[in-house]
Design a protein around this motif. Structure first.
Motif, mmCIF file in Angstrom:
data_model
loop_
_atom_site.group_PDB
_atom_site.id
_atom_site.type_symbol
_atom_site.label_atom_id
_atom_site.label_comp_id
_atom_site.label_asym_id
_atom_site.label_seq_id
_atom_site.Cartn_x
_atom_site.Cartn_y
_atom_site.Cartn_z
ATOM 1 N N UNK A 135 -1.673 -11.651 -6.596
ATOM 2 C CA UNK A 135 -0.680 -12.041 -7.522
ATOM 3 C C UNK A 135 0.379 -12.068 -6.864
ATOM 4 N N UNK A 136 0.862 -11.387 -5.922
ATOM 5 C CA UNK A 136 2.076 -11.406 -5.310
ATOM 6 C C UNK A 136 3.020 -10.245 -5.956
ATOM 7 N N UNK A 137 2.266 -9.608 -6.971
ATOM 8 C CA UNK A 137 3.261 -8.573 -7.551
ATOM 9 C C UNK A 137 3.172 -7.276 -6.658
ATOM 10 N N UNK A 138 2.073 -7.107 -5.901
ATOM 11 C CA UNK A 138 1.981 -5.990 -5.304
ATOM 12 C C UNK A 138 1.319 -4.585 -5.967
ATOM 13 N N UNK A 162 -6.120 16.728 -1.732
ATOM 14 C CA UNK A 162 -4.884 15.855 -1.963
ATOM 15 C C UNK A 162 -5.675 14.733 -2.598
ATOM 16 N N UNK A 163 -4.608 14.129 -3.278
ATOM 17 C CA UNK A 163 -4.904 12.868 -3.972
ATOM 18 C C UNK A 163 -3.791 11.859 -4.005
ATOM 19 N N UNK A 164 -4.254 10.337 -4.085
ATOM 20 C CA UNK A 164 -3.164 9.470 -4.177
ATOM 21 C C UNK A 164 -3.841 8.386 -5.321
ATOM 22 N N UNK A 165 -2.581 7.837 -6.193
ATOM 23 C CA UNK A 165 -3.190 6.534 -6.836
ATOM 24 C C UNK A 165 -2.239 5.599 -7.098
ATOM 25 N N UNK A 166 -2.766 4.372 -7.358
ATOM 26 C CA UNK A 166 -1.848 3.109 -7.410
ATOM 27 C C UNK A 166 -2.633 2.410 -8.374
ATOM 28 N N UNK A 167 -1.743 1.581 -8.950
ATOM 29 C CA UNK A 167 -1.960 0.591 -10.055
ATOM 30 C C UNK A 167 -1.831 -0.824 -9.413
ATOM 31 N N UNK A 168 -2.786 -1.778 -9.575
ATOM 32 C CA UNK A 168 -2.747 -3.137 -8.751
ATOM 33 C C UNK A 168 -3.306 -4.140 -9.576
ATOM 34 N N UNK A 169 -2.480 -5.281 -9.850
ATOM 35 C CA UNK A 169 -3.100 -6.376 -10.561
ATOM 36 C C UNK A 169 -3.569 -7.363 -9.673
#
Length: 306
Positions: A135-138, A162-169
């Motif tokens: 979408x180009x939003x990143x 350890x843990x990492x999380x992200x939100x992605x459209x």
């Protein structure tokens, strides 16, 4: 006496000294006496032999069949006397002293301690959307839950490193840029201590199975249902399940259908990545797009751990 014998005695008297020889009849009597003595001695010897044989036979018969015969004696050499046998020592009731052994040295092993695994998660461990779906939003790395609510349980929390999380459209292929996204992901990566990642997936399966439905938080009267789905071909193992609620329009009115979202947890060694599709303004998960992005997530983990 014959004339010849008388002549021989006369010749013998002439050749010898003046010793007086016995008369011929005296000589003959002496010879007869010696012959009788020899015969008597021989008869006595035979009688003694016979008597000894008879006596020996009587002794053998008297001794019986089990008696051992007397050893034969010889005059050439005396029989050796038997060697006395030493008496056997009395049995001992004490255990024998254990033999001293040199303790064996422990085998040398060249095995190294298990690799503790990564302790941090770089950005390259997360997958990149296909160009047609960007979408180009990143994306945005923000804290928050990595799984939907499951009756208050929090599976997979034990043993984390350890843990990492992200939100992605994302948008579907064919959706023009500038339009609202067609869906969104909550994508997380968790590193577990050795041997704990498979336990985390087993706990997640059990939790979904034990929580078939629950009230939707902050939605009065709404119910969310969960169920496990069959899954294979992703990483070392994976768990796939869906969440289902009644679909509503922007005004909150039911549309007559369900809003369905998919969640897939994938284990690669001691790393678990979770792809949770959350929709966008009431949209449901498109399965083909979700499966393709799940494979991209597995490939990104593989490149990172290689």
């Amino acid at each position: 006496m014959s004339r010849e014998l008388t002549r021989l005695y006369g010749a013998l008297a002439v050749d010898t000294d003046e010793r007086v020889l016995p008369a011929p009849d005296r000589v003959r009597r002496r010879a007869d006496r010696r012959a009788r003595q020899r015969a008597a001695v021989g008869a006595l010897a035979v009688a003694a032999l016979v008597a000894g044989t008879v006596a020996g036979a009587q002794l053998v018969l008297a001794a019986g069949p089990d008696a051992e015969p007397a050893p034969a004696t010889t005059t050439d050499s005396p029989s050796p006397s038997p060697t006395p046998t030493a008496p056997s020592p009395p049995p001992s009731h004490t255990s024998p002293a254990p033999s001293a052994r040199t303790p064996e040295a422990p085998p040398k092993t060249s095995a190294r301690p298990p690799d503790p695994g990564p302790t941090s998660i770089p950005d390259r461990a997360f997958f990149t959307l296909a160009a047609a779906n960007d979408t180009g939003i990143g994306d945005e790395f923000i804290p928050g839950p990595v799984l939907p609510a499951l009756c208050g349980a929090r599976p997979g929390e034990a043993g984390t490193v350890t843990r990492r999380a992200r939100s992605l459209a994302f948008k579907l292929t064919g959706t023009p840029k500038g339009y609202v996204p067609d869906g969104s992901y909550r994508h997380s990566i968790t590193v577990y201590r050795p041997g704990r990642a498979d336990e985390a997936l087993a706990e997640l399966r059990e939790t979904v199975r034990d929580c078939p439905e629950q009230p939707v938080p902050d939605a009065s009267g709404m119910t969310q249902r969960q169920r496990l789905l069959g899954d294979s071909g992703y990483g070392d193992e994976s768990v796939l399940f869906e969440t289902r609620t009644l679909s509503r329009d922007v005004n909150g009115d039911p549309t007559g259908g369900d809003e369905v979202h998919l969640v897939r947890a994938i284990r690669s060694g001691d790393v678990v990545t979770v792809v949770w599709e959350q929709g966008w303004e009431g949209t449901s998960t498109e399965r083909a797009r979700f499966d393709a992005d799940s494979r991209r997530a597995v490939e990104a983990i593989r490149r990172w751990l290689a």
